[in-house]
Design an enzyme around this catalytic site. Structure first.
Site, PDB file in Angstrom:
ATOM      1  N   SER A   1       0.788  -1.278   0.084  1.00  0.00           N
ATOM      2  CA  SER A   1      -0.160  -0.024   0.022  1.00  0.00           C
ATOM      3  C   SER A   1       1.032   1.234  -0.117  1.00  0.00           C
ATOM      4  O   SER A   1       1.850   1.570   0.927  1.00  0.00           O
ATOM      5  CB  SER A   1      -0.905  -0.023   1.382  1.00  0.00           C
ATOM      6  OG  SER A   1      -1.517   1.148   1.264  1.00  0.00           O
TER       7      SER A   1
ATOM      8  N   ALA B   1     -12.625   7.740   8.013  1.00  0.00           N
ATOM      9  CA  ALA B   1     -13.572   8.726   8.417  1.00  0.00           C
ATOM     10  C   ALA B   1     -14.965   8.757   7.960  1.00  0.00           C
ATOM     11  O   ALA B   1     -15.476   9.437   7.806  1.00  0.00           O
ATOM     12  CB  ALA B   1     -13.013   9.800   7.039  1.00  0.00           C
ATOM     13  N   GLY B   2     -15.364   7.442   7.865  1.00  0.00           N
ATOM     14  CA  GLY B   2     -16.545   7.083   7.950  1.00  0.00           C
ATOM     15  C   GLY B   2     -17.169   7.116   6.326  1.00  0.00           C
ATOM     16  O   GLY B   2     -18.048   6.940   6.036  1.00  0.00           O
ATOM     17  N   LEU B   3     -15.971   7.220   5.393  1.00  0.00           N
ATOM     18  CA  LEU B   3     -16.313   7.041   4.009  1.00  0.00           C
ATOM     19  C   LEU B   3     -16.059   5.744   3.476  1.00  0.00           C
ATOM     20  O   LEU B   3     -16.162   5.487   2.023  1.00  0.00           O
ATOM     21  CB  LEU B   3     -15.484   8.212   3.443  1.00  0.00           C
ATOM     22  CG  LEU B   3     -15.765   9.558   3.879  1.00  0.00           C
ATOM     23  CD1 LEU B   3     -14.958  10.652   3.381  1.00  0.00           C
ATOM     24  CD2 LEU B   3     -17.292  10.099   3.704  1.00  0.00           C
TER      25      LEU B   3
ATOM     26  N   ASP C   1     -21.863  -0.613   2.627  1.00  0.00           N
ATOM     27  CA  ASP C   1     -20.725   0.034   2.200  1.00  0.00           C
ATOM     28  C   ASP C   1     -20.090  -0.707   0.834  1.00  0.00           C
ATOM     29  O   ASP C   1     -19.924   0.229  -0.164  1.00  0.00           O
ATOM     30  CB  ASP C   1     -19.568  -0.345   3.045  1.00  0.00           C
ATOM     31  CG  ASP C   1     -19.748   0.322   4.537  1.00  0.00           C
ATOM     32  OD1 ASP C   1     -20.870   1.133   4.364  1.00  0.00           O
ATOM     33  OD2 ASP C   1     -19.060   0.272   5.445  1.00  0.00           O
TER      34      ASP C   1
HETATM   35  P1  ADP Z   1     -13.631   3.354   6.880  1.00  0.00           P
HETATM   36  O1  ADP Z   1     -13.839   2.070   6.260  1.00  0.00           O
HETATM   37  O2  ADP Z   1     -14.734   4.117   7.453  1.00  0.00           O
HETATM   38  O3  ADP Z   1     -12.681   4.138   6.090  1.00  0.00           O
HETATM   39  P2  ADP Z   1     -12.561   1.285   8.762  1.00  0.00           P
HETATM   40  O4  ADP Z   1     -12.013   1.264  10.181  1.00  0.00           O
HETATM   41  O5  ADP Z   1     -13.655   0.432   8.142  1.00  0.00           O
HETATM   42  O6  ADP Z   1     -13.041   2.849   8.282  1.00  0.00           O
HETATM   43  O7  ADP Z   1     -11.411   1.075   7.763  1.00  0.00           O
HETATM   44  C1  ADP Z   1     -10.201   1.400   7.528  1.00  0.00           C
HETATM   45  C2  ADP Z   1      -9.077   0.606   7.483  1.00  0.00           C
HETATM   46  O8  ADP Z   1      -9.044  -0.040   6.211  1.00  0.00           O
HETATM   47  C3  ADP Z   1      -7.666   1.133   7.739  1.00  0.00           C
HETATM   48  O9  ADP Z   1      -7.447   1.301   9.010  1.00  0.00           O
HETATM   49  C4  ADP Z   1      -6.809   0.075   7.008  1.00  0.00           C
HETATM   50  O10 ADP Z   1      -6.504  -0.871   7.911  1.00  0.00           O
HETATM   51  C5  ADP Z   1      -7.698  -0.262   5.880  1.00  0.00           C
HETATM   52  N1  ADP Z   1      -7.357   0.753   4.700  1.00  0.00           N
HETATM   53  C6  ADP Z   1      -8.313   1.359   3.856  1.00  0.00           C
HETATM   54  N2  ADP Z   1      -7.613   1.889   2.816  1.00  0.00           N
HETATM   55  C7  ADP Z   1      -6.295   1.412   2.941  1.00  0.00           C
HETATM   56  C8  ADP Z   1      -5.318   1.661   2.161  1.00  0.00           C
HETATM   57  N3  ADP Z   1      -5.230   2.663   0.948  1.00  0.00           N
HETATM   58  N4  ADP Z   1      -4.155   1.034   2.450  1.00  0.00           N
HETATM   59  C9  ADP Z   1      -3.883   0.397   3.449  1.00  0.00           C
HETATM   60  N5  ADP Z   1      -5.212  -0.014   4.260  1.00  0.00           N
HETATM   61  C10 ADP Z   1      -6.165   0.658   4.132  1.00  0.00           C
HETATM   62 MG    MG Z   2     -15.032   0.389   6.816  1.00  0.00          MG
END
Ligand code: ADP
Ligand code: MG
Length: 362
Positions: free
Chosen positions: A52, A107-109, A156
């Site tokens: 990532s 961020a809830g998105l 989602d």
């Molecule tokens: P939301 O779905 O609202 O953004 P979540 O806690 O459900 O919050 O998901 C966020 C998690 O998803 C991050 O903490 C990470 O583990 C993973 N994640 C999302 N996008 C990435 C990314 N681009 N690279 C690595 N991990 C990611």
């Molecule tokens: Mg999520």
């Protein structure tokens, strides 16, 4: 089958219908213009290599031994998707996934669903897998439920998959169907991140889910989809459980009222439903925070805002406001300033329009 592919899956914003998905109710949501991009290629070894750019981490894991990782828990979203695809009988072999994203995390998105959906699409393109769009969303949800361990509903993933530009998505989680509802061109969506990531992810969320199941059980019904507000008043339920159920049933009702309001171009009526939704989150579901409350209160006082509420699971994250197109700069300036004065925190704004859902870019 192609050797390489690039996929994109957007984040989503829940516009009305909070915690209704796992209660088999209705939601109005939209995909946003930001999301997760994955550059993927096939590997000759039976391994999954994932990196990532967002967090500068990478992992490698054997396909024959896919298990949840504790140190690199972020990778459980894509690993979980591949595991679920294999367990569902889809044939695939080694691959490398390179993740980048312009979506804020936590961020809830729904960056998590965007990551899952982009992964599933990459596997589909690389190995010619065949599944319908709703099935793709469901497989990704299964990965989040079973592999990551968050008992989230289908909202989602379905929103990321079915997004349409200039359209809101009306999801019915009992019949598992999707329709679109036009958003008038003079309205835009403004997302304000409270700057406080959703706390206690999983714990609070799963607790609310249990309370909703308990309410349905006490009423002798399968899900809160079948409950009415009148019924909730008359059946003996403990006080907290009743309030949780009132929120869910009220939200589903507000979604249906909101669809009518949009179809007759009554944006202020729609906005009032958004404010009512937030109040219900505050008093009935108790999934707001003082930061989100300040953002919504400020929005209520700001010209050009039709409505505003927390979006997504709650306990932090962002608000969504429906605003008059062209007013965004002024609204953001006013609210940011006041928000900082009142809380000491900084909010960040994303102005968006309902956008196209997940797709294979090349
Ligand atoms: P939301 O779905 O609202 O953004 P979540 O806690 O459900 O919050 O998901 C966020 C998690 O998803 C991050 O903490 C990470 O583990 C993973 N994640 C999302 N996008 C990435 C990314 N681009 N690279 C690595 N991990 C990611
Ligand atoms: Mg999520």
């Amino acid at each position: 089958m192609s050797e390489t592919t690039t996929t994109f899956a957007p984040g989503r914003v829940e516009i009305l219908g909070n915690h209704t998905d796992y209660n088999l109710g209705f939601v109005l949501s939209a995909a946003i213009h930001l999301g997760v991009t994955i550059e993927a290629s096939r590997l000759s070894e039976e391994i999954l290599e994932i990196s990532s750019e967002t967090n500068q981490r990478s992992i490698s894991i054997e396909l024959s031994n896919l298990r949840p990782l504790t140190e690199d828990a972020w990778a459980n979203y894509p690993v979980g998707v591949i595991k679920v695809l294999l367990a569902s009988g889809f044939r695939l072999s080694g691959m490398r996934l390179n993740i980048s994203s312009d979506l804020p995390l936590g961020a809830g998105l729904s960056s998590s669903a965007a990551l899952e959906v982009a992964t599933a699409l990459a596997a589909k393109a690389l190995f010619d897998l065949e599944f319908e769009k709703m099935r793709l969303a469901q497989l990704c949800q299964k990965a989040e439920n079973e592999f990551v361990g968050v008992q989230s509903g289908l909202l989602d993933q379905a929103s990321s998959v079915f997004g349409k530009s200039h359209q809101l998505i009306l999801l019915d989680f009992l019949n598992v169907t999707v329709e679109t509802v036009s958003l008038p061109a003079n309205a835009s969506l403004l997302l304000l991140n409270s700057g406080v990531p959703h706390q206690l992810t999983g714990g609070e969320y799963n607790e609310r889910r249990k309370q909703c199941m308990l309410a349905a059980k006490s009423l002798g019904i399968k899900s809160l989809r079948d409950a009415t507000l009148a019924q909730l008043e008359s059946v003996p339920l403990d006080e907290v459980t009743r309030r949780r159920a009132i929120h869910v049933v009220g939200e589903s009702d507000r979604v249906l009222q909101g669809v009518q309001a949009l179809r007759s171009n009554r944006l202020q009526a729609f906005g009032d439903l958004m404010f009512a939704s937030h109040v219900s989150s505050q008093i009935n579901f108790e999934n707001s925070t003082s930061y989100l409350d300040v953002l919504v209160d400020l929005a209520r006082k700001t010209p050009g805002v039709f409505g505003s509420r927390l979006t997504g699971g709650g306990f932090g994250g962002s608000t969504v406001s429906l605003i008059q197109a062209g007013y965004a700069n002024e609204i953001v300036r006013t609210i940011s300033l006041e928000y900082h004065k009142m809380t000491g925190a900084n909010c960040s704004a994303i102005l968006t329009e309902p956008s196209e859902g997940a797709r294979i870019l090349s």
